[in-house]
Write an enzyme that holds these catalytic residues in place. Sequence first.
Site, mmCIF file in Angstrom:
data_model
loop_
_atom_site.group_PDB
_atom_site.id
_atom_site.type_symbol
_atom_site.label_atom_id
_atom_site.label_comp_id
_atom_site.label_asym_id
_atom_site.label_seq_id
_atom_site.Cartn_x
_atom_site.Cartn_y
_atom_site.Cartn_z
ATOM 1 N N TRP A 159 -5.734 2.642 -0.814
ATOM 2 C CA TRP A 159 -6.032 1.619 -1.826
ATOM 3 C C TRP A 159 -7.521 1.390 -1.978
ATOM 4 C CZ3 TRP A 159 -2.638 1.327 -5.299
ATOM 5 C CH2 TRP A 159 -1.297 1.521 -4.987
ATOM 6 N N ASP A 231 -9.744 -6.768 -1.499
ATOM 7 C CA ASP A 231 -8.391 -6.602 -2.034
ATOM 8 C C ASP A 231 -7.455 -7.065 -0.921
ATOM 9 O OD1 ASP A 231 -5.898 -5.719 -2.776
ATOM 10 O OD2 ASP A 231 -6.455 -3.612 -3.019
ATOM 11 N N LYS A 255 3.860 -8.678 -2.932
ATOM 12 C CA LYS A 255 4.175 -8.399 -1.525
ATOM 13 C C LYS A 255 4.553 -9.705 -0.819
ATOM 14 C CE LYS A 255 1.382 -4.668 -2.492
ATOM 15 N NZ LYS A 255 2.382 -3.630 -2.596
HETATM 16 N N1 PMP Z 1 -4.060 -2.723 -3.382
HETATM 17 C C1 PMP Z 1 -3.140 -2.720 -2.417
HETATM 18 C C2 PMP Z 1 -3.569 -3.048 -1.026
HETATM 19 C C3 PMP Z 1 -1.811 -2.428 -2.710
HETATM 20 O O1 PMP Z 1 -0.885 -2.422 -1.743
HETATM 21 C C4 PMP Z 1 -1.451 -2.146 -4.039
HETATM 22 C C5 PMP Z 1 -0.020 -1.874 -4.458
HETATM 23 N N2 PMP Z 1 0.832 -1.403 -3.546
HETATM 24 C C6 PMP Z 1 -2.454 -2.143 -5.007
HETATM 25 C C7 PMP Z 1 -3.738 -2.447 -4.653
HETATM 26 C C8 PMP Z 1 -2.114 -1.834 -6.448
HETATM 27 O O2 PMP Z 1 -1.420 -2.904 -6.949
HETATM 28 P P1 PMP Z 1 -0.681 -2.882 -8.344
HETATM 29 O O3 PMP Z 1 0.444 -1.928 -8.247
HETATM 30 O O4 PMP Z 1 -0.252 -4.304 -8.495
HETATM 31 O O5 PMP Z 1 -1.688 -2.484 -9.362
#
Ligand code: PMP
Length: 420
Positions: A159, A231, A255
């Site tokens: 991520w 994030d 989450k």
């Molecule tokens: N950052 C993290 C730490 C994530 O776990 C996720 C999604 N699993 C995201 C960003 C991306 O999020 P989204 O699918 O809501 O765009």
Amino acid sequence: MAASSSPHALLVQQPLRPSSPLPCKQALLVAPLRRKTRLSTISCTAVRSPPVSPSVATGRIFNFAAGPATLPESVILKAQAELYNYHGSGMSIMEMSHRGKEFDAVIKKAESDLRLLLGISDDYAVLFLQGGATTQFSAVPLNLCAPGDSADFVVTGSWSDKAFKEAQKFCKANLIWSGKSEKYTKIPAFDGLEQNPDAKFLHICGNETIHGVEFKNYPSPSNKNALLVADMSSNFCSKPVDVSKFGLIYAGAQKNVGPSGVTIAIVRKDLIGNAQPITPVMLDYKIHADSASLYNTPPCFAIYICALVFEDLLEQGGLAGVEKKNQKKAGILYDTIDESNGYYVCPVEKSVRSLMNVPFTLKKSDLEKKFIEEAAKEGMVQLKGHRSVGGVRASIYNAMPFAGVEKLVAFMKDFQARHP
Ligand code: PMP
């Protein structure tokens, strides 16, 4: 029109006559309302009436998904009870104007409860946004940097890597540390981090959902404005956080705090208002801050569920207690892995193991498919590791009950005994 034949008849919420059985679908719709009054009035043979203890008899299972993820049963039941006729308005929260008094109260309460939970001061704006955390990967540099400005990125997993790559389009993004060569199992020592003094911010991912690596404390940015950006999608509201250490925190809700569809950004107010001229309105924090997250139609239902989750977390006594519960759950799972004589292996360095996402492999990797299938048969689902890394991953967010993790570890021990 006779009350019983009107589609709105159910809204009247008068005591129900035992002699008037409802069509099955309608019985389900009003069941939560009726439970409070007279359960015996539901007479539908095709569908069992929802029982009082949901996890035992409604077929709810232990859902270890990484997101969208399990939500508190109390929240699901409250949403169900309020769905058909929200607070006597005659419609559901999904059907009403985002500028009406009911939704106004919902979004304000969501914000004020979140401020209480995380101790967010008035120096910060709380924004309810759309586009997922992925959209923030571009919104962050667009709002905090001019095109030639530099920003530092620590890449501890997939991520933060995605955030780093997206930022390269909008600023000079520097990769100052990457855990890729060690398969993203570590967090760097902060002393050794060579930061750029002119970087506009230092970006981290508080918890890597795929690799199960979590910051236990946070680096101090050495840039001019000491701006740390995180994030926190997958550990948001899982523990107390000193928000004042951050310029910006963002998190997709799906989450720990709600369904997919809403992303929460907590932004220091003095950072708002300097977006690059090319910034689309939907990515400009000033637009959303000036209109209290109501510039356009917000994801009303998702925000409503977040409000219920925040209320639930406050009722539990706040995030310090929630963190203790999370430590206890993660503790028994990591202990089971570590005490399995190498049968199960978690590759993540012990000091930075995530309390939320627990990835592990089986020494005999050909048994992993069987492990996941057998667990599913026993009511523990979504245990497959992310497609990019394979293996097994148990996501044990706030709403995963202790009983779910207890059941998983019992299953793991039994599986090991049966397949030595
Ligand atoms: N950052 C993290 C730490 C994530 O776990 C996720 C999604 N699993 C995201 C960003 C991306 O999020 P989204 O699918 O809501 O765009």
